[in-house]
Design an enzyme around this catalytic site. Structure first.
Site, PDB file in Angstrom:
ATOM      1  N   SER A  96       0.856  -1.201   0.000  1.00 45.09           N
ATOM      2  CA  SER A  96       0.000   0.000   0.000  1.00 45.09           C
ATOM      3  C   SER A  96       0.889   1.247   0.000  1.00 45.09           C
ATOM      4  O   SER A  96       1.740   1.381  -0.869  1.00 45.09           O
ATOM      5  CB  SER A  96      -0.956  -0.057   1.194  1.00 45.09           C
ATOM      6  OG  SER A  96      -2.013   0.847   1.067  1.00 45.09           O
ATOM      7  N   HIS A 230      -7.661  -5.805   0.302  1.00 46.02           N
ATOM      8  CA  HIS A 230      -6.491  -4.933   0.390  1.00 46.02           C
ATOM      9  C   HIS A 230      -5.434  -5.487   1.344  1.00 46.02           C
ATOM     10  O   HIS A 230      -4.242  -5.390   1.082  1.00 46.02           O
ATOM     11  CB  HIS A 230      -6.938  -3.536   0.844  1.00 46.02           C
ATOM     12  CG  HIS A 230      -5.874  -2.496   0.728  1.00 46.02           C
ATOM     13  ND1 HIS A 230      -5.428  -2.004  -0.478  1.00 46.02           N
ATOM     14  CD2 HIS A 230      -5.141  -1.853   1.680  1.00 46.02           C
ATOM     15  CE1 HIS A 230      -4.483  -1.098  -0.280  1.00 46.02           C
ATOM     16  NE2 HIS A 230      -4.287  -0.997   1.018  1.00 46.02           N
TER      17      HIS A 230
END
Length: 258
Positions: A96, A230
């Site tokens: 990320s 995610h």
């Protein structure tokens, strides 16, 4: 909490020293993340690699330190701290926001030494030129926490602990602001291969924005689509490790530590 490489460098955690002369893997945490999140990965790779994890200011034992307010400031400070410890050709891994930190630290390494990492591994992150500003930094605490929990970035029970929230949310808010304000320089590239890991149920990253990492390297890109959201590396740890081993060219162990 892990160990410093030496007693004076708070930026580096080495949880499980690998064999002498083994490949070096340097990990860069996500927004709000700390070095200890990558302890399981460090343990799992310890047979074949020396894993260093960056510890950003503002978390764990660095909780009292001021956080960087821009990606440039964060990458500059991270590279300055890591530089004495980097091997000739380390592998950089970032998840990320950490993928962008890794990318920018790799660019600084190249400018400073003329060498690039052996490989850049980016996880659950849109290419630098395809990132969008979602304005999460402007949300109130409840809204921001809801966004974080939707991504799976924190335990659902944390909402019932106001003291813990007071520690987590300011760190997260600053990291989010740093990530959202980031804009890649025109023509920003690295001179090493890029391996992209794309979770198939990530609400923030699409196939198109992941594939666009091809525009930011002169040395080729591969995109691996994996199962999960995610934070797939927490919900599907064995699958994550399997892909990391394949990317690094490391044979699987008889029993995995993660």
């Amino acid at each position: 909490m892990g160990e410093y490489r030496n007693g004076r460098n708070p930026w580096i955690r080495i949880f499980h020293p690998g064999p002498e002369g083994a490949r070096q893997v340097v990990c860069f945490p996500h927004a709000g993340g700390s070095a200890s999140y990558y302890r399981p990965l460090s343990e799992a790779l310890s047979r074949d690699a020396n894993t260093l994890v960056a510890q950003y200011p503002g978390r764990e034992d660095r909780i009292s330190e001021e956080q960087p307010r821009s990606m440039a400031e964060l990458a500059d400070a991270a590279y300055a701290a890591l530089r004495p410890e980097l091997s000739e050709r380390p592998v950089f891994f970032g998840h990320s926001m950490g993928a962008i930190v890794a990318f920018e630290v790799a660019r600084r390494m190249a400018r400073d030494t003329g060498r690039s990492p052996e490989r850049l591994v980016v996880s659950a992150c849109a290419a630098p030129s395809r990132r969008t500003d979602a304005g999460l930094r402007f949300l109130d605490d409840d809204e921001l926490l809801a966004e974080i929990m939707e991504l799976g970035g924190t335990d659902a029970g944390v909402g019932g602990h106001p003291e813990l929230l007071r520690l987590i949310l300011p760190v997260m808010r600053t990291d989010v602001a740093v990530a959202e304000a980031y804009e890649a320089d025109a023509g920003a590239v690295v001179d090493c291969p890029v391996s992209v890991i794309l979770p198939d149920r990530d609400p923030k990253v699409t196939q198109i924005t992941a594939e666009a990492w091809r525009e930011h390297t002169t040395a080729g890109t591969e995109v691996r689509v994996v199962e999960g959201g995610h934070f797939y590396l927490a919900t599907h740890p064995r699958l994550f490790l399997e892909h990391m081993r394949r990317i690094l060219g490391i044979a699987p162990a008889e029993s995995e530590a993660i």
